[in-house]
Design an enzyme around this catalytic site. Structure first.
Site, PDB file in Angstrom:
ATOM      1  N   HIS A  26      -0.564 -24.148 -10.649  1.00  0.00           N
ATOM      2  CA  HIS A  26      -1.440 -25.326 -10.638  1.00  0.00           C
ATOM      3  C   HIS A  26      -1.556 -25.882  -9.222  1.00  0.00           C
ATOM      4  O   HIS A  26      -0.744 -26.698  -8.797  1.00  0.00           O
ATOM      5  CB  HIS A  26      -0.867 -26.381 -11.592  1.00  0.00           C
ATOM      6  CG  HIS A  26      -1.763 -27.557 -11.831  1.00  0.00           C
ATOM      7  ND1 HIS A  26      -1.695 -28.315 -12.981  1.00  0.00           N
ATOM      8  CD2 HIS A  26      -2.733 -28.120 -11.085  1.00  0.00           C
ATOM      9  CE1 HIS A  26      -2.591 -29.294 -12.913  1.00  0.00           C
ATOM     10  NE2 HIS A  26      -3.226 -29.206 -11.763  1.00  0.00           N
TER      11      HIS A  26
ATOM     12  N   HIS B 190      -4.641 -27.124  -6.140  1.00  0.00           N
ATOM     13  CA  HIS B 190      -6.039 -27.436  -5.812  1.00  0.00           C
ATOM     14  C   HIS B 190      -6.255 -27.046  -4.357  1.00  0.00           C
ATOM     15  O   HIS B 190      -5.790 -27.739  -3.454  1.00  0.00           O
ATOM     16  CB  HIS B 190      -6.310 -28.926  -6.003  1.00  0.00           C
ATOM     17  CG  HIS B 190      -6.103 -29.392  -7.411  1.00  0.00           C
ATOM     18  ND1 HIS B 190      -7.131 -29.478  -8.327  1.00  0.00           N
ATOM     19  CD2 HIS B 190      -4.986 -29.789  -8.077  1.00  0.00           C
ATOM     20  CE1 HIS B 190      -6.655 -29.914  -9.488  1.00  0.00           C
ATOM     21  NE2 HIS B 190      -5.357 -30.112  -9.359  1.00  0.00           N
TER      22      HIS B 190
ATOM     23  N   ARG C  77      -9.255 -26.650  -2.939  1.00  0.00           N
ATOM     24  CA  ARG C  77     -10.363 -27.474  -2.416  1.00  0.00           C
ATOM     25  C   ARG C  77     -11.550 -26.711  -1.842  1.00  0.00           C
ATOM     26  O   ARG C  77     -12.413 -27.327  -1.216  1.00  0.00           O
ATOM     27  CB  ARG C  77      -9.867 -28.452  -1.338  1.00  0.00           C
ATOM     28  CG  ARG C  77      -8.693 -29.326  -1.743  1.00  0.00           C
ATOM     29  CD  ARG C  77      -9.033 -30.175  -2.914  1.00  0.00           C
ATOM     30  NE  ARG C  77      -8.026 -31.237  -3.112  1.00  0.00           N
ATOM     31  CZ  ARG C  77      -7.902 -31.890  -4.259  1.00  0.00           C
ATOM     32  NH1 ARG C  77      -8.689 -31.623  -5.293  1.00  0.00           N
ATOM     33  NH2 ARG C  77      -6.997 -32.831  -4.380  1.00  0.00           N
TER      34      ARG C  77
ATOM     35  N   ASN D 201     -11.740 -27.799 -10.273  1.00  0.00           N
ATOM     36  CA  ASN D 201     -12.438 -29.078 -10.021  1.00  0.00           C
ATOM     37  C   ASN D 201     -12.855 -29.223  -8.555  1.00  0.00           C
ATOM     38  O   ASN D 201     -12.653 -30.253  -7.936  1.00  0.00           O
ATOM     39  CB  ASN D 201     -11.565 -30.269 -10.455  1.00  0.00           C
ATOM     40  CG  ASN D 201     -10.274 -30.378  -9.660  1.00  0.00           C
ATOM     41  OD1 ASN D 201      -9.752 -29.385  -9.176  1.00  0.00           O
ATOM     42  ND2 ASN D 201      -9.746 -31.582  -9.521  1.00  0.00           N
TER      43      ASN D 201
ATOM     44  N   LYS E 240      -9.517 -24.177 -17.796  1.00  0.00           N
ATOM     45  CA  LYS E 240      -8.975 -25.539 -17.683  1.00  0.00           C
ATOM     46  C   LYS E 240      -9.908 -26.503 -18.388  1.00  0.00           C
ATOM     47  O   LYS E 240     -11.122 -26.517 -18.133  1.00  0.00           O
ATOM     48  CB  LYS E 240      -8.858 -25.919 -16.199  1.00  0.00           C
ATOM     49  CG  LYS E 240      -8.365 -27.344 -15.933  1.00  0.00           C
ATOM     50  CD  LYS E 240      -6.862 -27.470 -16.053  1.00  0.00           C
ATOM     51  CE  LYS E 240      -6.362 -28.881 -15.802  1.00  0.00           C
ATOM     52  NZ  LYS E 240      -6.075 -29.165 -14.398  1.00  0.00           N
TER      53      LYS E 240
ATOM     54  N   HIS F 193      -5.763 -30.742 -19.143  1.00  0.00           N
ATOM     55  CA  HIS F 193      -5.424 -32.030 -18.528  1.00  0.00           C
ATOM     56  C   HIS F 193      -5.524 -33.051 -19.644  1.00  0.00           C
ATOM     57  O   HIS F 193      -6.612 -33.453 -20.048  1.00  0.00           O
ATOM     58  CB  HIS F 193      -6.399 -32.371 -17.392  1.00  0.00           C
ATOM     59  CG  HIS F 193      -6.086 -33.697 -16.743  1.00  0.00           C
ATOM     60  ND1 HIS F 193      -5.749 -33.812 -15.428  1.00  0.00           N
ATOM     61  CD2 HIS F 193      -6.059 -34.951 -17.252  1.00  0.00           C
ATOM     62  CE1 HIS F 193      -5.516 -35.092 -15.139  1.00  0.00           C
ATOM     63  NE2 HIS F 193      -5.718 -35.810 -16.230  1.00  0.00           N
TER      64      HIS F 193
ATOM     65  N   ASP G 132       0.966 -28.977  -8.939  1.00  0.00           N
ATOM     66  CA  ASP G 132      -0.273 -29.764  -8.954  1.00  0.00           C
ATOM     67  C   ASP G 132      -0.589 -30.211  -7.521  1.00  0.00           C
ATOM     68  O   ASP G 132      -0.987 -31.362  -7.278  1.00  0.00           O
ATOM     69  CB  ASP G 132      -0.197 -30.959  -9.901  1.00  0.00           C
ATOM     70  CG  ASP G 132      -1.572 -31.552 -10.187  1.00  0.00           C
ATOM     71  OD1 ASP G 132      -2.588 -31.019  -9.680  1.00  0.00           O
ATOM     72  OD2 ASP G 132      -1.635 -32.558 -10.911  1.00  0.00           O
TER      73      ASP G 132
ATOM     74  N   HIS H  43      -5.141 -34.590  -0.208  1.00  0.00           N
ATOM     75  CA  HIS H  43      -6.224 -35.469   0.270  1.00  0.00           C
ATOM     76  C   HIS H  43      -5.800 -35.940   1.652  1.00  0.00           C
ATOM     77  O   HIS H  43      -4.607 -36.118   1.911  1.00  0.00           O
ATOM     78  CB  HIS H  43      -6.373 -36.705  -0.623  1.00  0.00           C
ATOM     79  CG  HIS H  43      -6.736 -36.407  -2.040  1.00  0.00           C
ATOM     80  ND1 HIS H  43      -8.006 -36.073  -2.444  1.00  0.00           N
ATOM     81  CD2 HIS H  43      -5.971 -36.391  -3.172  1.00  0.00           C
ATOM     82  CE1 HIS H  43      -8.019 -35.880  -3.753  1.00  0.00           C
ATOM     83  NE2 HIS H  43      -6.803 -36.054  -4.215  1.00  0.00           N
TER      84      HIS H  43
ATOM     85  N   ALA I 289      -6.624 -39.725  -5.712  1.00  0.00           N
ATOM     86  CA  ALA I 289      -5.380 -39.510  -6.461  1.00  0.00           C
ATOM     87  C   ALA I 289      -4.882 -38.092  -6.265  1.00  0.00           C
ATOM     88  O   ALA I 289      -5.667 -37.145  -6.329  1.00  0.00           O
ATOM     89  CB  ALA I 289      -5.615 -39.775  -7.944  1.00  0.00           C
TER      90      ALA I 289
HETATM   91  O1  DOR Z   1      -3.851 -36.786  -9.090  1.00  0.00           O
HETATM   92  C1  DOR Z   1      -4.595 -35.852  -9.379  1.00  0.00           C
HETATM   93  N1  DOR Z   1      -5.284 -35.190  -8.427  1.00  0.00           N
HETATM   94  N2  DOR Z   1      -4.735 -35.524 -10.666  1.00  0.00           N
HETATM   95  C2  DOR Z   1      -5.666 -34.647 -11.064  1.00  0.00           C
HETATM   96  O2  DOR Z   1      -5.791 -34.431 -12.227  1.00  0.00           O
HETATM   97  C3  DOR Z   1      -6.544 -33.985 -10.081  1.00  0.00           C
HETATM   98  C4  DOR Z   1      -5.969 -33.976  -8.742  1.00  0.00           C
HETATM   99  C5  DOR Z   1      -6.994 -33.667  -7.675  1.00  0.00           C
HETATM  100  O3  DOR Z   1      -7.693 -32.654  -7.817  1.00  0.00           O
HETATM  101  O4  DOR Z   1      -7.089 -34.406  -6.696  1.00  0.00           O
HETATM  102 ZN    ZN Z   2      -4.278 -30.735 -11.011  1.00  0.00          ZN
END
Ligand code: DOR
Ligand code: ZN
Length: 406
Positions: free
Chosen positions: A52, A54, A56, A86, A135, A169, A275, A279, A289
């Site tokens: 898991h 990201h 980007r 995502n 997902k 999720h 996860d 950012h 987040a």
């Molecule tokens: O905090 C999070 N950031 N929760 C998520 O479900 C997505 C993730 C993100 O892609 O930034």
């Molecule tokens: Zn995630």
């Protein structure tokens, strides 16, 4: 290629062995002559599989891309990452999956796979794309992927092959709208997801369980699998307060009681992922987040091991063997003859301080900044090549490949 004098777990017992590698695969373990990487005093684990993350790309490469994200992975002993859909645009069509594949095949420094996004109307695309995993978003988060309706979730559960995993999720949007991202919002969504998975008679993974009750509710359906992340084990809502805007993550950090409950429920957790959701600091200040996690997940667990909070067998099963099995990643997740030579050498005694500015991720901050951890990643061997070494950084960019069975 030879790794000399490593300590590793063989049938539950620590043993000193040399590991012989040929053609990127483990040939055998024993005692051999010859030069090689000296692992005296180091523990050898299978390369970590982080199911898991990201990365980007495309759409937000100021935060991370396939190159920086996979380099961050290697620096933490992670040799396989599964990327979330995502992105912008989200990975909901075959064309977009192909676009990601093309980018990753050029830039990834470790192995990778892709979760495909469940959209409101992409059932045919799922059939065409034949992704290794899907997902489902039951609550809104970074990006636009969100299924507003249980009927759509159920349809995806029925549409997708039973032998492949669907990751959920689980935060209920109606409850989020009414009272925020409470434990209840997560628990209600987990209960719904488990009920739908049971009706569809399929396996389903609950992403980032943040409270023990979610684990309990998920396990009411026998084919549920549960993921959690280091931040639900090592941080609580007080830490989030202290971190200010940097403490924001979905699901949120929970109370100290819930955090302790997660440790008590360790046996019922199927796999641990980061996860990794990078950012930039200015984006965090604007309300984004998510926490970066690649680079620290294994050291955090090694630190817990040094404090007798968790066994090495748990670390290997939840971070290597189980993700390989759950996500149909063949020939990975174990140190055994015939398996891919992805091996991380760790020093269980070395203490070091987490410093985001020394890390490979593009986001340059960490919720664990300044923490002293006992247990460090000394070397990461990927496909039989020394890819990362503490102090030198990434020393060899072997190209990663796509790994989930399709
Ligand atoms: O905090 C999070 N950031 N929760 C998520 O479900 C997505 C993730 C993100 O892609 O930034
Ligand atoms: Zn995630």
């Amino acid at each position: 290629m030879l790794i000399r004098n490593a300590t590793l777990l063989l049938e539950g017992k620590a043993a000193r062995k040399d590991i012989l590698i040929q053609g990127g695969k483990i040939k055998s373990m024993g005692h051999f002559r010859g030069k090689g990487i000296d692992a005296t005093g180091l523990f050898a684990l299978p390369g970590i599989i982080d199911a898991h993350v990201h990365l980007r790309e495309p759409g937000a490469t100021q935060k991370e891309d396939f190159r920086t994200g996979t380099r961050a992975a290697l620096s933490g002993g992670v040799t396989t990452v599964l990327d979330m859909p995502n992105t912008s645009p989200p990975t909901t069509t075959l064309a977009r999956l192909r676009e990601k594949r093309a980018l990753a095949s050029k830039k990834a420094a470790c192995d990778y796979g892709f979760h495909f996004g469940a959209g409101e109307d992409n059932f045919e695309e799922v059939k065409k794309a034949k992704p290794g995993s899907m997902k489902v978003y039951m609550g809104k988060t970074t990006g636009d992927l969100f299924l507003p309706d249980e009927k759509l979730i159920f349809r995806h559960f029925m549409n997708f092959p039973r032998e492949k995993p669907v990751v959920v999720h689980a935060e209920d949007q109606a409850i989020i709208d009414a009272e925020g991202r409470t434990p209840l919002a997560a628990q209600v969504a987990v209960a719904k997801a488990a009920m739908l998975a049971r009706r569809a008679s399929r396996r389903m993974c609950i992403a980032h369980a943040s409270t023990p009750r979610e684990i309990e509710l998920a396990k009411k359906w026998e084919k549920s699998l549960v993921e959690t992340c280091p931040h639900y084990l090592f941080l609580n809502e007080k830490d989030a307060e202290g971190l200010g805007c940097f403490g924001k993550v979905y699901p949120p950090l929970r109370s100290e009681r819930e955090r302790r409950g997660m440790w008590a429920a360790l046996g019922s957790i199927d796999y641990l992922s980061t996860d990794h959701a990078p950012h930039l600091p200015e984006e965090k200040e604007g309300g984004a987040a998510g926490f970066p996690g690649l680079g620290v997940s294994l050291p955090l667990m090694l630190d817990a091991y040094s404090r007798n909070l968790v066994g090495m067998d748990w670390i290997i099963s939840r971070m290597c063997e189980n993700p390989a099995r759950i996500f149909n990643i063949r020939g990975k997740g174990r140190i055994a003859p015939g398996f891919q030579a992805d091996i991380v050498l760790v020093d269980l005694r070395r203490e070091w301080k987490v410093r985001a500015d020394g890390m490979e991720s593009r986001c340059r901050w960490s919720p664990y900044e300044g923490r002293v951890l006992r247990g460090s990643v000394e070397k990461a061997i990927f496909r039989g090549e020394l890819a990362y070494e503490r102090g030198s950084g990434i020393i060899c960019e072997t190209k990663g490949k796509e790994v989930m069975a399709r």
